[in-house]
Design an enzyme around this catalytic site. Structure first.
Site, PDB file in Angstrom:
ATOM      1  CE  LYS A 199      -3.466   2.352   2.742  1.00 19.42           C
ATOM      2  NZ  LYS A 199      -4.431   2.334   3.821  1.00 19.42           N
ATOM      3  CD  GLU A 205       9.131  -5.996   7.242  1.00 20.29           C
ATOM      4  OE1 GLU A 205       8.905  -4.892   6.703  1.00 20.29           O
ATOM      5  OE2 GLU A 205       8.867  -6.251   8.433  1.00 20.29           O
ATOM      6  N   GLY A 257      -4.895  -1.707   4.880  1.00 14.35           N
ATOM      7  CA  GLY A 257      -4.105  -2.851   4.413  1.00 14.35           C
ATOM      8  C   GLY A 257      -4.778  -4.186   4.664  1.00 14.35           C
ATOM      9  NE  ARG A 258      -6.582  -3.725  10.785  1.00 13.69           N
ATOM     10  CZ  ARG A 258      -5.942  -2.572  10.922  1.00 13.69           C
ATOM     11  NH1 ARG A 258      -4.792  -2.386  10.316  1.00 13.69           N
ATOM     12  NH2 ARG A 258      -6.446  -1.591  11.648  1.00 13.69           N
ATOM     13  CD  GLU A 343      -1.994  -4.291  11.407  1.00 15.61           C
ATOM     14  OE1 GLU A 343      -0.822  -4.703  11.552  1.00 15.61           O
ATOM     15  OE2 GLU A 343      -2.483  -4.075  10.282  1.00 15.61           O
ATOM     16  CG  HIS A 374      -4.351 -35.688  16.503  1.00 15.53           C
ATOM     17  ND1 HIS A 374      -4.526 -36.927  17.071  1.00 15.53           N
ATOM     18  CD2 HIS A 374      -5.373 -35.534  15.626  1.00 15.53           C
ATOM     19  CE1 HIS A 374      -5.586 -37.514  16.542  1.00 15.53           C
ATOM     20  NE2 HIS A 374      -6.120 -36.679  15.664  1.00 15.53           N
ATOM     21  CE  LYS A 503       5.674  -0.952  10.033  1.00 18.14           C
ATOM     22  NZ  LYS A 503       4.723  -0.233   9.195  1.00 18.14           N
TER      23      LYS A 503
END
Ligand code: F6P
Length: 535
Positions: A199, A205, A257-258, A343, A374, A503
């Site tokens: 965005k 990253e 973003g999400r 978030e 399990h 950050k």
């Protein structure tokens, strides 16, 4: 004032906390009254300790919190993301032709449709082989993004595997070089398309991985830029990065973003499943929006799912929530929901900056069933804490020839929610162990280990089959649930200031790790870790 709105529910809870959920089923109508349908989808919340009074109080809480007015404000394009001064309009990305969505007096929909048309044309070009790499038709797409520019498309690409008929799609998110190295190993740079999805187009990253991909491609491809596309709100930055505007798909800052999977961030998904299936996904999301907008709260699935969440977390004090899809293709849904929920609602101050008067949103985690059974279900059944569980299961799998396996899957899903609620008493455990021949203190000890306290709440979402349309419904259901919970908590669900400090500190640590700066000013632990890492 905020405290008052919770009081009636807290008082009610105090009076019913010790009651067994099973006892509520003395009412033969309970299962029907504490479940809700949305088309062919059904949410059962009868295996919770919510009774008619509790539900009425929760619905009143939603009214008092002005959920309807705030929902309408969101859909109308009001700038409800107050700390960033932005509208919140991911719903516009799935709105059909004919709907107008105004921001600052300008209808946003022509732009939304224009970008989708460009995405569609590009996806068709790639899928048909009209758009090629230096070595011919595109065989592989690598989407480089992180957070909301990764988790949504990753989750949906796995979910819609039966609809895949395009190039193979891979996702790289982690700045750990292992991620991109493992992904690119075995791919042919001459037939690979790289999508840089960010965005902001500044995320370290993503930009680092994009540089790595470019260098990898440059080893074989004369003009690697020609095999790059970008998805971003920052046209100036994509241009500066050298990506041809013809392959840049923009979106507005009113898409968080999400919440961005529905628009250009969904490009990699569209490449995998095709524009038609992507359109079905949007239709499913819109279907849930329309229900959210029009159904009375007592039959409104997103509102009821939110109220169940509020009941468990803010009223009962169960601060974690397990999401347990009995659907292997939803394996990334828990990770996706972690970002969506944590978030959005993991905040300690209210909209006006005052301290929150209650818990923030829950810790969300999970894994697909039956694998989780399990692994961590032991704690869910016999641990000291109560973990409200949210099961998801399809009526039908895609593998009709393996219907017997689907049946087993469903049986396991239902068995878990039943076991959580029903439990096993000491008397029952003792009887079982006595039948095996145990007696005396050994019987007593062994029986106690086999007690299940029960009375542990869960919900079950049943959907017909995991099609693109149904996936759209599910994702929009959770988005709207998060919105409603946020409104009730009084927080801004659409900013994410909590990611900033880390950050900043990471940037500051870089020169220290490179040896260009010393550790002066760092705390003793961080300084010692740096020293050890460099030794
Ligand atoms: O660090 C959090 C975050 O800002 C998320 O909200 C976002 O989804 C992610 O980073 C990626 O951001 P971008 O799409 O701008 O690269």
């Amino acid at each position: 004032m905020t405290q008052n709105k919770w009081q009636a529910l807290r008082d009610h809870h105090a009076g019913v906390a010790a009651r067994g959920i099973m006892d509520l089923f003395a009412d033969p109508l309970r299962a029907g009254q504490f479940s809700v349908q949305a088309g062919e989808m059904m949410l059962d919340f009868s295996k919770t300790n919510i009774d008619a009074t509790g539900l009425a109080l929760l619905l009143h809480l939603a009214e008092q919190s002005r959920v309807a007015a705030k929902r309408d404000a969101m859909f109308a394009g009001d700038k409800i993301n107050v700390t960033e001064g932005r509208a919140v309009l991911h719903t516009a990305l799935r709105a059909p032709e004919g709907v107008k969505v105004m921001v600052d007096g300008v209808d946003q929909m022509p732009q939304v449709h224009a970008i989708r048309a460009r995405m569609t044309a590009f996806a068709e070009d790639v899928r048909s082989g009209r758009f090629t790499g230096q070595g011919g038709a595109i065989t592989d797409v690598v989407n480089i993004g992180i957070g909301g520019s990764d988790l949504g498309p990753v989750m949906a690409t796995a979910a819609l595997a039966p609809s895949h008929d395009g190039p193979r799609v891979h996702y790289v998110s982690n700045v750990d070089g292992a991620h991109i190295a493992d992904t690119l190993a075995g791919l042919n740079p001459e037939t690979t398309l790289v999508i840089v999805a960010s965005k902001t187009f500044t995320t370290i990253e993503t930009m680092t991985n994009a540089d790595t991909a470019k260098a990898w491609m440059a080893q074989k491809v004369a003009n690697p830029g020609a095999q790059f596309a970008a998805v971003s709100t920052a046209a100036d930055k994509t241009a500066a990065y050298g990506i041809d505007p013809a392959r840049v798909f923009g979106f507005e800052d009113w898409v968080g973003g999400r919440y961005s999977l529905w628009g250009p961030i969904g490009l990699a998904l569209m490449l995998a499943v095709g524009p038609e299936a992507f359109g079905e996904f949007l239709k499913g999301g819109r279907d849930m929006d329309e229900r959210f907008l029009s159904e009375p709260f007592a039959q409104n699935m997103p509102v009821l799912l939110a109220l169940v969440g509020i009941w468990h977390n803010q009223i009962c004090g169960h601060t974690t929530r397990a999401v347990l899809p009995y659907d292997q293709r939803l394996l990334r849904l828990p990770a996706y929901l972690q970002q969506l929920e944590m978030e959005s609602n993991g905040k300690r101050v209210a909209m006006d900056g005052s301290d929150l008067q209650t818990e923030s949103g829950p810790v969300v985690w999970g894994e697909p069933g039956t694998n989780g059974q399990h692994a961590f279900y032991q704690l869910i059944h016999q641990g000291t804490r109560t973990v409200p569980c949210e099961f998801l299961v399809a009526k039908q799998g895609h593998e009709l020839e393996l219907a017997h396996q689907h049946l087993l899957l469903v049986a396991n899903c239902l068995a878990q929610s039943e076991a959580l609620m029903r439990g096993r008493s000491l008397a029952e455990a003792t009887e079982i162990m006595a039948k095996k021949g145990l007696t005396g203190t050994e019987l007593d000890m062994q029986a106690r280990h086999r007690v299940f306290p029960g009375n542990r709440p869960s919900t079950t979402l049943v959907y017909p089959k995991l099609t693109p349309f149904v996936l759209g419904q599910i994702v929009a259901l959770y988005e709207q649930r998060v919105f409603v919970e946020g409104v009730i908590l009084g927080i801004n669900s659409f900013d994410q200031w909590g990611v900033e400090l880390g950050k900043e500190l990471a940037l500051a640590l870089q020169p220290i790790l490179e040896g260009k700066q010393g550790t002066a000013g760092k705390d003793g632990s961080t300084a010692a870790l740096v020293k050890f890492l460099k030794s």
